[in-house]
Each structure stands twice: as C-alpha cells, then as structure tokens.
Design an enzyme around this catalytic site. Structure first.
Site, PDB file in Angstrom:
ATOM      1  N   TYR A  52       0.823  -1.209   0.000  1.00  0.00           N
ATOM      2  CA  TYR A  52       0.000   0.000   0.000  1.00  0.00           C
ATOM      3  C   TYR A  52       0.865   1.270   0.000  1.00  0.00           C
ATOM      4  O   TYR A  52       1.872   1.339   0.707  1.00  0.00           O
ATOM      5  CB  TYR A  52      -0.935   0.044   1.222  1.00  0.00           C
ATOM      6  CG  TYR A  52      -2.044  -0.990   1.196  1.00  0.00           C
ATOM      7  CD1 TYR A  52      -2.398  -1.651   0.027  1.00  0.00           C
ATOM      8  CD2 TYR A  52      -2.744  -1.291   2.358  1.00  0.00           C
ATOM      9  CE1 TYR A  52      -3.409  -2.584   0.016  1.00  0.00           C
ATOM     10  CE2 TYR A  52      -3.773  -2.231   2.350  1.00  0.00           C
ATOM     11  CZ  TYR A  52      -4.092  -2.882   1.177  1.00  0.00           C
ATOM     12  OH  TYR A  52      -5.092  -3.813   1.182  1.00  0.00           O
ATOM     13  N   SER A 218     -13.370  -2.848   0.487  1.00  0.00           N
ATOM     14  CA  SER A 218     -14.130  -1.934  -0.399  1.00  0.00           C
ATOM     15  C   SER A 218     -15.638  -2.016  -0.123  1.00  0.00           C
ATOM     16  O   SER A 218     -16.438  -2.257  -1.039  1.00  0.00           O
ATOM     17  CB  SER A 218     -13.829  -2.220  -1.873  1.00  0.00           C
ATOM     18  OG  SER A 218     -12.515  -1.831  -2.198  1.00  0.00           O
ATOM     19  N   PRO A 219     -16.047  -1.749   1.115  1.00  0.00           N
ATOM     20  CA  PRO A 219     -17.467  -1.895   1.476  1.00  0.00           C
ATOM     21  C   PRO A 219     -18.411  -0.881   0.839  1.00  0.00           C
ATOM     22  O   PRO A 219     -19.620  -1.090   0.869  1.00  0.00           O
ATOM     23  CB  PRO A 219     -17.453  -1.737   3.004  1.00  0.00           C
ATOM     24  CG  PRO A 219     -16.236  -0.915   3.280  1.00  0.00           C
ATOM     25  CD  PRO A 219     -15.213  -1.340   2.263  1.00  0.00           C
ATOM     26  N   GLY A 223     -17.985  -2.018  -7.558  1.00  0.00           N
ATOM     27  CA  GLY A 223     -17.299  -3.201  -8.067  1.00  0.00           C
ATOM     28  C   GLY A 223     -15.976  -2.722  -8.592  1.00  0.00           C
ATOM     29  O   GLY A 223     -15.633  -1.549  -8.447  1.00  0.00           O
ATOM     30  N   PHE A 229     -20.820   3.531  -4.676  1.00  0.00           N
ATOM     31  CA  PHE A 229     -22.265   3.579  -4.956  1.00  0.00           C
ATOM     32  C   PHE A 229     -22.967   4.610  -4.085  1.00  0.00           C
ATOM     33  O   PHE A 229     -24.025   5.125  -4.450  1.00  0.00           O
ATOM     34  CB  PHE A 229     -22.920   2.192  -4.816  1.00  0.00           C
ATOM     35  CG  PHE A 229     -22.843   1.583  -3.439  1.00  0.00           C
ATOM     36  CD1 PHE A 229     -23.680   1.975  -2.414  1.00  0.00           C
ATOM     37  CD2 PHE A 229     -21.911   0.584  -3.174  1.00  0.00           C
ATOM     38  CE1 PHE A 229     -23.596   1.411  -1.151  1.00  0.00           C
ATOM     39  CE2 PHE A 229     -21.820   0.008  -1.914  1.00  0.00           C
ATOM     40  CZ  PHE A 229     -22.658   0.427  -0.900  1.00  0.00           C
TER      41      PHE A 229
END
Ligand SMILES: NC(=O)c1ccc[n+]([C@@H]2O[C@H](COP(=O)([O-])OP(=O)(O)OC[C@H]3O[C@@H](n4cnc5c(N)ncnc54)[C@H](OP(=O)(O)O)[C@@H]3O)[C@@H](O)[C@H]2O)c1
Length: 309
Positions: A52, A218-219, A223, A229
């Site tokens: 990272y 990635s909650p 996608g 979203f």
C-alpha cells in the site's frame, strides 16, 4: 462497537477495521486524527499491506511515522498486514515472506504483527514454503496470528495441508452492490441467471462451517473500478433513495446503513473501511451497531440489483 470472538484463537476483534491503503499522501496530523477517531469509536484494529502507498511499505511507514504508538497504545490495538503481491507477480516463497515481514515491522515501528494475511492466491504456491515461513515468524514472536485474503476454499485447504497455525481470517471484496459471495447462493441453480454463477466456490458457507472470519474490503465500492455507490444516484438511484429511508428509520447515515447491511449477516463479517475522513469513520461505527430487520436487509439486497427468485 460490536466485537467478535475469533474461533480457534483467543482473539477478540471489533466489527470494523480501519483500512490504511489510502493514507500515503496524508499529513501526519490527519493520519493521527483518523486513527484516534477510529480508536475512540472502538475500531481498535488496522489493516495494512506491504504494497500500500505506491512503493513497498510506504503506507506502513507513513503510519509508523505519523502515529508513533506508545507501548500502551500498541498493546491496545491489533495491527494486521499482508504479504505476497510484488510488482508484476505474486510471491509466497518463504524468503519473500520473511523479508517482507521484517520490512513491515521496521516501517510500522513495532516488533510484532498481530495478524499476517497472504494477500492474493499465488499460482506457484508451495504450501511447505509458506508453512516454514509461518513457523519461523510465529516462533520468533514476529507474527501472532495468520490468515489469507481473496482465497477460495480449495486454496485454503491446500495451505492447511502444510501450515500448522490456524488460518483465522479471509479478507474478500464485499459490498451491497459487489455481493456475489452472498447473492450467488440466493439464486442457486437458476439456469440463465448471471447471479447464479459461482465465483468463489462456496466460500461463504465454507467460512461459516470452518469458523473462519471474513473481512469485507471496499465496502462502499460498486465493483472493480466503478467507484462508490454511495451518492451515485445516476447508477444506483433506487438503492440511494432506500439508503436515505433506512438511515432515517434507524437513526444513522446512508454510510452507516451500508455498513449495517454487511454486519447484519450471521457469518460475523468484519468491515474494512477505506475512508480517510473522521466523519465517515464515525458514521460507519454507528452503522455497525444497527441490526437491520430481515425484511429491510432483503429490501436493500433487491434495491442493490440482486435477484430474489
Ligand atoms: N485484500 C485486498 O485485496 C484489498 C483490496 C483493496 C482494499 N483492501 C483494504 O480494504 C480497505 C478499504 O478499501 P477501499 O478503500 O477500497 O474501501 P471503501 O471504504 O469502499 O472506499 C474508500 C474510498 O471511498 C471514498 N468514499 C467513501 N465514502 C464515500 C462517500 N459517501 N462518497 C464519496 N466517496 C466516498 C473514500 O474517500 P474519503 O477518504 O474522502 O472518505 C475513499 O477514497 C483498504 O484500506 C485496504 O485496507 C484490501
């Protein structure tokens, strides 16, 4: 903050984890503020990886520099990191695992990792090599617990044929909209329905049967490469409208409801947050304590575009 007793171990972990993939360009003060906000909300676990930050160990190093944990702070948190992804290839060789963990410890300014995960399945994995590295790391006190990320049941069983320590965690991509892990089983055996196709070979049921904790990365993402979203009314209008309704009903924010949807699943799934903003950390923490009704959980599932046969 809800907590989970991790099967096959003496670990107790919080429902949320602060993911530190995006901290490389933040100031020391902002990193410290984000970390303090998380800990105050009961999020006493952080997620790193050697890759990272754009250069090896960069995010780990920024965390180590910025936070400078006192001995009592160190004892009060769980530090998880990952190994196995290199530039252009994956590497579960013993030599690489040992070297990378030493570098992670130096970057993080600590002498042990609470948890080490194998980041993505290495096609050339030799389970005995992994076992010898894990034995050395465990015996030397450098790593206390082990797990994997993005692995299928078969890949986990293969590792278990040689690895002596229990594999406690599997970190996988999961959000309301990227939910094939859950949605596939709901539409099982339906010819011609895309949702019916298995991409993980029964991972959810395997994890529950084996007592292996899942962690959702990635909650808030739609996608791969498709953005968030939350607030994307153009592509997820129905879902965002419903998130607002549910947020008002349960007294949290839409962010909190997106967390609550994952946390409501009886597999006891930890949610790995990627936000760098304290207010989103707080909103997420509030959501972890919400228990959605069965009806509301399914309504969100349908609004996210999944089929209910
Ligand atoms: N094991 C693996 O293969 C793997 C892969 C990827 C990630 N991870 C781990 O999972 C963690 C989380 O991943 P992630 O960062 O992709 O997860 P995420 O929490 O879904 O996404 C975080 C990103 O979304 C933005 N965001 C969040 N809420 C938003 C909203 N309401 N509106 C607009 N933007 C919003 C955040 O911006 P702000 O910072 O401005 O809030 C941040 O850039 C990572 O830190 C890492 O630890 C693991």
């Amino acid at each position: 903050m809800k907590t989970y007793a991790v099967p096959h171990s003496d670990l107790v972990v919080p429902g949320l984890i602060l993911g530190l993939m995006r901290i490389a360009e933040m100031s020391d003060a902002d990193i410290r503020q984000s970390f303090d906000t998380a800990v105050e909300a009961g999020i006493t676990m952080v997620d790193h990886a050697d890759i990272y930050g754009g250069a090896p160990h960069r995010s780990e190093s920024r965390f180590g520099e910025a936070v400078q944990l006192s001995p009592s702070e160190r004892a009060g948190i769980l530090i998880q990191s990952k190994v196995g992804i290199r530039k252009g290839y994956f590497d579960f060789s013993s030599a690489h695992i040992l070297k990378s963990v030493d570098e992670s410890l130096a970057a993080l300014r600590t002498d042990y990792l609470d948890i080490l995960l194998l980041h993505r399945p290495d096609a050339l994995v030799e389970p005995e090599e992994v076992a010898s590295a894990f034995d050395a790391l465990h015996t030397e006190g450098k790593v206390r617990h082990f797990g994997v990320s993005n692995h299928t049941p078969g890949q986990i069983e293969l590792l278990k044929s040689a690895v002596r320590q229990p594999l406690l965690f599997n970190q996988v991509q999961l959000s309301l909209t990227h939910a094939s892990l859950i949605a596939q089983g709901v539409a099982a055996n339906m010819v011609g329905v895309e949702q019916s196709a298995s991409r993980d070979v029964g991972l959810l049921d395997y994890s529950r049967l084996k007592g292996m904790m899942l962690q959702a990365w990635s909650p808030f993402h739609t996608g791969r490469g498709k953005g968030i979203f939350l607030g994307d009314t153009e592509n997820h209008g129905e879902l965002n409208a419903l998130l607002e309704v549910m947020a008002a009903k349960y007294g949290v924010t839409p962010t909190g409801i997106a967390v609550a949807w994952i946390a409501r699943h009886p597999a006891n799934i930890q949610v790995v947050l990627g936000t760098t903003r304290p207010e989103r950390v707080r909103d997420s923490a509030a959501g972890a304590d919400v228990v959605l009704s069965r009806e509301d959980w399914y309504q969100l599932f349908r609004a996210a575009g999944h089929t209910l046969p």
